[in-house]
Design an enzyme around this catalytic site. Structure first.
Site, PDB file in Angstrom:
ATOM      1  N   HIS A 254       0.791  -1.225   0.000  1.00 54.64           N
ATOM      2  CA  HIS A 254       0.000   0.000   0.000  1.00 54.64           C
ATOM      3  C   HIS A 254       0.832   1.288   0.000  1.00 54.64           C
ATOM      4  O   HIS A 254       0.805   2.051  -0.970  1.00 54.64           O
ATOM      5  CB  HIS A 254      -0.915   0.022   1.226  1.00 54.64           C
ATOM      6  CG  HIS A 254      -1.746  -1.207   1.382  1.00 54.64           C
ATOM      7  ND1 HIS A 254      -2.862  -1.475   0.603  1.00 54.64           N
ATOM      8  CD2 HIS A 254      -1.637  -2.250   2.236  1.00 54.64           C
ATOM      9  CE1 HIS A 254      -3.385  -2.632   0.980  1.00 54.64           C
ATOM     10  NE2 HIS A 254      -2.677  -3.123   1.967  1.00 54.64           N
TER      11      HIS A 254
HETATM   12  O1  RIB Z   1      -4.985  -0.031   4.637  1.00 53.37           O
HETATM   13  C1  RIB Z   1      -3.590  -0.030   4.445  1.00 53.37           C
HETATM   14  C2  RIB Z   1      -2.951   1.030   5.287  1.00 53.37           C
HETATM   15  O2  RIB Z   1      -3.169   0.752   6.665  1.00 53.37           O
HETATM   16  C3  RIB Z   1      -1.420   1.090   5.125  1.00 53.37           C
HETATM   17  O3  RIB Z   1      -0.983   2.394   5.348  1.00 53.37           O
HETATM   18  C4  RIB Z   1      -0.930   0.185   6.216  1.00 53.37           C
HETATM   19  O4  RIB Z   1       0.386   0.529   6.653  1.00 53.37           O
HETATM   20  C5  RIB Z   1      -1.916   0.490   7.303  1.00 53.37           C
HETATM   21  O5  RIB Z   1      -1.466   1.660   7.982  1.00 53.37           O
END
Ligand code: RIB
Ligand code: CA
Length: 325
Positions: A254
């Site tokens: 992500h």
């Molecule tokens: O949903 C994914 C996000 O939530 C990313 O930033 C992961 O590190 C968590 O913080």
């Protein structure tokens, strides 16, 4: 109304950059990618927030990433210990009890910088030239929300906000409707989305299409440097859950896509739309409500990134990680 107005930056933009983060396995990879690109990303500081794990661990992990990136020049400021209103939640089931999967952690020698992250944001953005600072946000948006509440004038210093946050077409990852960073502090997200600062969001709609497959992880490990091994070890452990849960051929990284976007926005595609946050208790709590077709006739406040060149991103990330030690 939805528009295809181009991104604010391009593949040559040099960003004066602050990264707000809750490391977090994917945060660490994002930070290493950012630290490997000093000619394009002038990192002023890392600011940490509680999120994936409590603040003490996200702050320790940001200092660890800095050590692995061999960038002692970058200060790390600790920030908010808890969300604005809701009860705190964490994601240690995904990121491990120490907040980083697949690697051993230790207490880094270099300490946190003096002062709170919110005060750092206020002081820095007040002193900055108009529209000069890019803020990348990789966790719950609590720090910026607190800074905006205390000092609304700081918007003047911001060029753009680039957030890993939200979900629309993909559905959520912490509930069927909500993505973790927004679900963990929806009230902060509401304040940030209402700030008037240009915002680009990289939601699960994008990150679930840019997947770390075993082949792509093996390529990183094959670089032969410590950073490649660290990234591969983190990913090997981190992607397992999502590959199994979603039945995907690889796992999303992500937060690293935010840095990929800063470096090469031409790899990504999006649309300026109106996005609102549902902060009401219930099944929609933390949902990003995206008016993709403009039916509400409300002004667009977010460039919503829904497409990306996955191979192009991993080519970029692998080439940059090869620069590290
Ligand atoms: O949903 C994914 C996000 O939530 C990313 O930033 C992961 O590190 C968590 O913080
Ligand atoms: Ca994160």
């Amino acid at each position: 109304m939805p528009t295809n107005t181009p991104p604010l930056s391009d593949d040559t933009t040099v960003h004066t950059l602050i990264i707000d983060t809750d490391p977090g396995a994917d945060d660490v990879i994002a930070l290493l990618l950012a630290m490997a690109s000093p000619e394009r990303l002038k990192i002023q500081a890392l600011t940490t927030v509680a999120g994936n794990v409590p603040l003490a661990k996200t702050s320790r992990n940001a200092r660890l990433a800095r050590e692995w990136g061999q960038r002692p020049d970058i200060p790390v400021y600790g920030g908010a210990q808890r969300p604005l209103l809701r009860t705190p939640i964490y994601a240690a089931d995904i990121h491990g009890s120490e907040g980083i999967t697949g690697v051993q952690v230790h207490e880094p020698a270099q300490p946190l910088a003096e002062g709170h992250a919110v005060d750092y944001l206020i002081d820095t953005l007040r002193a900055a030239p108009a529209q000069s600072v890019t803020l990348a946000m990789l966790g719950p948006q609590t720090n910026l929300a607190l800074a905006l509440a205390q000092a609304p004038d700081i918007v003047r210093g911001l060029r753009e906000l680039v957030l890993m946050a939200g979900a629309h077409f993909n559905g959520g990852n912490i509930t069927p409707t909500a993505e973790f960073n927004v679900f963990a502090d929806p009230h902060a997200a509401e304040i940030v989305l209402g700030s008037g600062v240009p915002i680009t969001m990289l939601p699960l709609d994008l990150t679930h299409k840019v997947l770390a497959t075993p082949e792509r992880i093996a390529r990183l490990r094959g670089l032969g440097n410590q950073a490649g091994r660290i990234v591969a070890d983190i990913l090997d452990a981190y992607v397992r859950h999502d590959m199994q849960y979603y039945g995907l051929p690889g796992g999303p990284v992500h937060d690293a896509t935010v840095v990929g976007y800063l470096l090469q926005p031409s790899l990504f595609g999006g649309r300026w739309v109106n996005v609102a946050i549902d902060s009401r208790e219930g099944l929609g709590f933390g949902q990003t409500v995206v008016d993709w077709y403009g039916g509400l006739k409300k002004p667009a406040n977010v460039r919503w990134i829904a497409e990306g060149d996955a191979q192009g991103f991993f080519d970029l990330m692998t080439q940059r990680i090869s620069r590290l030690f």
